[in-house]
Design a protein around this motif. Structure first.
Motif, short mmCIF file in Angstrom:
data_model
loop_
_atom_site.label_atom_id
_atom_site.label_comp_id
_atom_site.label_asym_id
_atom_site.label_seq_id
_atom_site.Cartn_x
_atom_site.Cartn_y
_atom_site.Cartn_z
N SER B 32 -4.33 27.19 -37.72
CA SER B 32 -5.00 27.23 -36.42
C SER B 32 -6.17 28.21 -36.45
N ALA B 33 -5.92 29.41 -37.01
CA ALA B 33 -6.98 30.42 -37.10
C ALA B 33 -8.15 29.89 -37.92
N ALA B 34 -7.84 29.23 -39.04
CA ALA B 34 -8.90 28.70 -39.90
C ALA B 34 -9.75 27.68 -39.16
N ARG B 35 -9.08 26.79 -38.42
CA ARG B 35 -9.84 25.75 -37.72
C ARG B 35 -10.71 26.35 -36.61
N HIS B 36 -10.17 27.36 -35.91
CA HIS B 36 -10.96 27.97 -34.83
C HIS B 36 -12.12 28.79 -35.37
N GLU B 37 -11.92 29.29 -36.57
CA GLU B 37 -13.02 29.98 -37.26
C GLU B 37 -14.18 29.02 -37.45
N ALA B 38 -13.86 27.82 -37.93
CA ALA B 38 -14.90 26.84 -38.22
C ALA B 38 -15.48 26.25 -36.94
N ASN B 39 -14.59 26.01 -35.95
CA ASN B 39 -15.05 25.37 -34.71
C ASN B 39 -14.27 25.94 -33.53
N PRO B 40 -14.89 26.82 -32.76
CA PRO B 40 -14.18 27.50 -31.67
C PRO B 40 -13.64 26.53 -30.61
N ASP B 41 -14.16 25.31 -30.55
CA ASP B 41 -13.71 24.35 -29.55
C ASP B 41 -12.60 23.44 -30.06
N ASP B 42 -12.02 23.79 -31.23
CA ASP B 42 -11.01 22.91 -31.82
C ASP B 42 -9.85 22.67 -30.86
N LYS B 43 -9.45 21.38 -30.75
CA LYS B 43 -8.32 21.05 -29.86
C LYS B 43 -7.07 20.67 -30.64
N LEU B 44 -7.25 20.41 -31.94
CA LEU B 44 -6.14 19.85 -32.71
C LEU B 44 -5.01 20.86 -32.92
N LEU B 45 -5.37 22.08 -33.30
CA LEU B 45 -4.36 23.11 -33.52
C LEU B 45 -4.63 24.29 -32.59
N PRO B 46 -4.21 24.19 -31.33
CA PRO B 46 -4.51 25.26 -30.36
C PRO B 46 -3.88 26.59 -30.78
#
Ligand SMILES: Nc1ncnc2c1ncn2[C@@H]1O[C@H](COP(=O)(O)OP(=O)(O)OP(=O)(O)O)[C@@H](O)[C@H]1O
Ligand SMILES: [Mg+2]
Lengths: 245, 272
Positions: B32-46
């Motif tokens: 989740s942290a990795a995905r939010h790093e790349a894209n702060p609007d990520d919805k897949l792994l809140p």
């Protein structure tokens, strides 16, 4: 007069003759031990006496009339295992036969009538030395205690004949000697007719008033079933002597 | 020493039991942290805080349309259906299972029928239920019953047959009638086994419940998950799934506790 009369009895399982033309009468108040090699049909004979299986040919008379087609209260049983009910405490196991008799609908008695019955059940438990274990469940008892409980349960129903299938064969020698003394005492007190199947020759003679030997003449020949090869009366004098041990 | 003879200690056992949970949790946090790093609007792994905010809203804020606290009303609706379905199923299975297990005529009459009926895929019947009973509560509860009763019935028939023949013979020699034997010997021994069957049926029951709610409902945990799926609201879906899992787990524990307290003889008798 004989309580049980077996006439020309045959038992054949898929072309294998198990019992061949058996004739036997058992008088009231006798203790008949049946011995014989494994697989000769002792259990089969006993199961016929309790109406669990039926003979191929011949007849069994009980008290002069044809044996009922299903197990009845007159013929109590104790098996080698699974003889008591695992979900009932020791006391409830002995109480059950009284309750079944007294309440046809529920098979369970509540209230003050239960009190008197409990006394009867306790007396019986005391008789077989299980009073202190009254609240335990069968799984918490030793093998010897379970069989004493099974005896108590069968006896409290007051059957006319008690059928025992190797009731003590799973017990160690010490426990077995104790339970022999107990069985002898109960039999002398109740003067009940007993038919006991056993592998143990000394047990057969110690307890029985008569020892019957069942044997196949040719073990491998399926057309020749087991028959009575010996019918030995046990003298009361030797009986009291050994019974006192 | 052989691997099969090596046992962990008391503390070791606890650590081992917790370990997979911790690992899964840590893996999720990292991903989740990795995905939010790349894209702060990520919805897949809140993130945890996103899920906490969403759940606070679901649990403690009144819904504007219905005026209800959605998490609790969903939970109440689902659990009511589940308990209704499983109770009906247990009752039918118990009565039928014991009668069929004990009475040879009924066995011949019903065993093949129950075996065939249990092959009907319950979800395939759902449209029929909707047509006959409408999309209300009845069809959802019925689906749970259809989905779980045949299994429980067959299980109980087998358990009744497992009672040693010697016991039934013995009961007859003590003077018991068929009815008395059912009441005093078979029913008491089958009650704890019914609880076992119920525990095994919990999984399928949830499956059918959530399926039915997903297809046609106005509330319920399954309904909510499938509703918010349209907005990719993983911050609601994931906590809901965890909540459902927890509920199922608690049901299972409750049943196990009831079994060991109400039938103290059962554990000993089973191991004999
Ligand atoms: N239901 C049955 N169907 C077919 N054969 C059977 C059945 N019951 C018993 N037999 C056969 O009958 C014979 C006698 O069996 P039984 O159990 O009466 O022997 P037993 O004398 O009690 O032996 P043991 O001393 O080992 O207990 C055996 O050969 C057994 O295989
Ligand atoms: Mg035998």
């Amino acid at each position: 007069m004989s309580l049980i009369q077996i006439k020309d009895l045959w038992q054949i399982y898929n072309d294998r003759v198990v019992l061949e033309n058996l004739n036997l009468s058992i008088v009231e108040k006798s203790f008949v031990s049946i011995v014989g090699p494994s697989g000769c049909g002792k259990t089969t004979l006993l199961r016929m006496l309790m109406s669990e299986v039926f003979c191929t040919r011949g007849s069994i008379l009980f008290d002069g009339t044809n044996l009922p087609k299903e197990p009845t209260r007159e013929r109590g049983v104790v098996f080698q295992r699974y003889s008591v009910f695992p979900h009932l405490s020791v006391l409830d196991n002995v109480l059950l036969p009284i309750e079944l008799r007294s309440c046809r609908i529920l098979g369970k008695i509540l209230g003050s009538r239960r009190y008197n019955m409990k006394e009867e059940a306790r007396t019986m438990l005391d008789h077989v030395g299980l009073l202190r274990a009254a609240t335990l469940y069968p799984a918490q008892l030793s093998g010897g205690m379970q069989q004493r409980l099974a005896l108590a349960q069968a006896l409290i129903a007051k059957p006319r004949v008690l059928l025992l299938d190797e009731p003590f064969s799973a017990l160690d020698p010490g426990t077995r000697a104790d339970i022999h003394v107990l069985t002898n005492r109960l039999w002398e007190e109740t003067k009940m007719t007993v038919v006991m199947v056993t592998h143990d020759i000394s047990e057969a003679f110690r307890l029985g008033t008569r020892v019957i030997v069942l044997e196949r003449p040719l073990a491998d020949d399926p057309t020749k079933g087991a028959r009575i090869t010996h019918d030995i009366p046990v003298h009361p004098r030797t009986k009291t002597k050994t019974g006192a041990i | 020493m052989r691997l099969i003879n090596l046992h962990p200690g008391k503390r070791g056992s606890k650590i081992l039991a917790i370990l997979p949970f911790v690992l899964l949790f840590a893996a999720y946090l990292a991903a989740s942290a990795a995905r939010h790093e790349a894209n702060p609007d990520d919805k897949l792994l809140p993130t945890l805080s996103q899920m906490a905010i969403a759940m606070r809203r679901m649990a403690f804020t009144q819904d504007m349309a219905t005026g209800q606290f959605l998490l609790w009303s969903d939970t109440a609706a689902s659990i009511t259906r589940l308990i209704e379905g499983l109770s009906i199923s247990a009752l039918i299975s118990f009565v039928v299972g014991i009668s069929v297990g004990m009475v040879p005529y009924l066995k011949k009459l019903l065993v093949p029928f129950v075996a065939a009926f249990s092959m009907v895929p319950p979800l395939a019947v759902l449209p029929i239920l909707f047509i006959i009973a409408g999309i209300g509560e009845i069809s959802k509860v019925t689906l749970i019953v259809i989905g779980t009763a045949p299994f429980m019935m067959r299980d109980l028939i087998l358990r009744v047959e497992e009672i040693p023949a010697a016991q039934i013979i013995k009961a007859q020699t003590l003077g018991g009638s068929s009815w008395q034997i059912a009441l005093r010997i078979v029913v008491p021994q089958m009650l704890p086994r019914l609880i076992d069957a119920l525990r095994l049926s919990l999984g399928p029951a949830w499956l059918y419940l959530i399926s039915a709610e997903a297809i046609a409902a106005q509330d319920g945990l399954g309904y909510r998950i499938f509703l918010v799926r349209r907005y990719f609201a993983m911050n609601i879906i994931i906590p809901y799934v965890i909540w459902i899992t927890l509920l199922a787990f608690l049901f299972d524990i409750a049943l196990r506790l009831i079994q060991s307290y109400a039938f103290p003889w059962f554990a000993g008798a089973k191991s004999q």
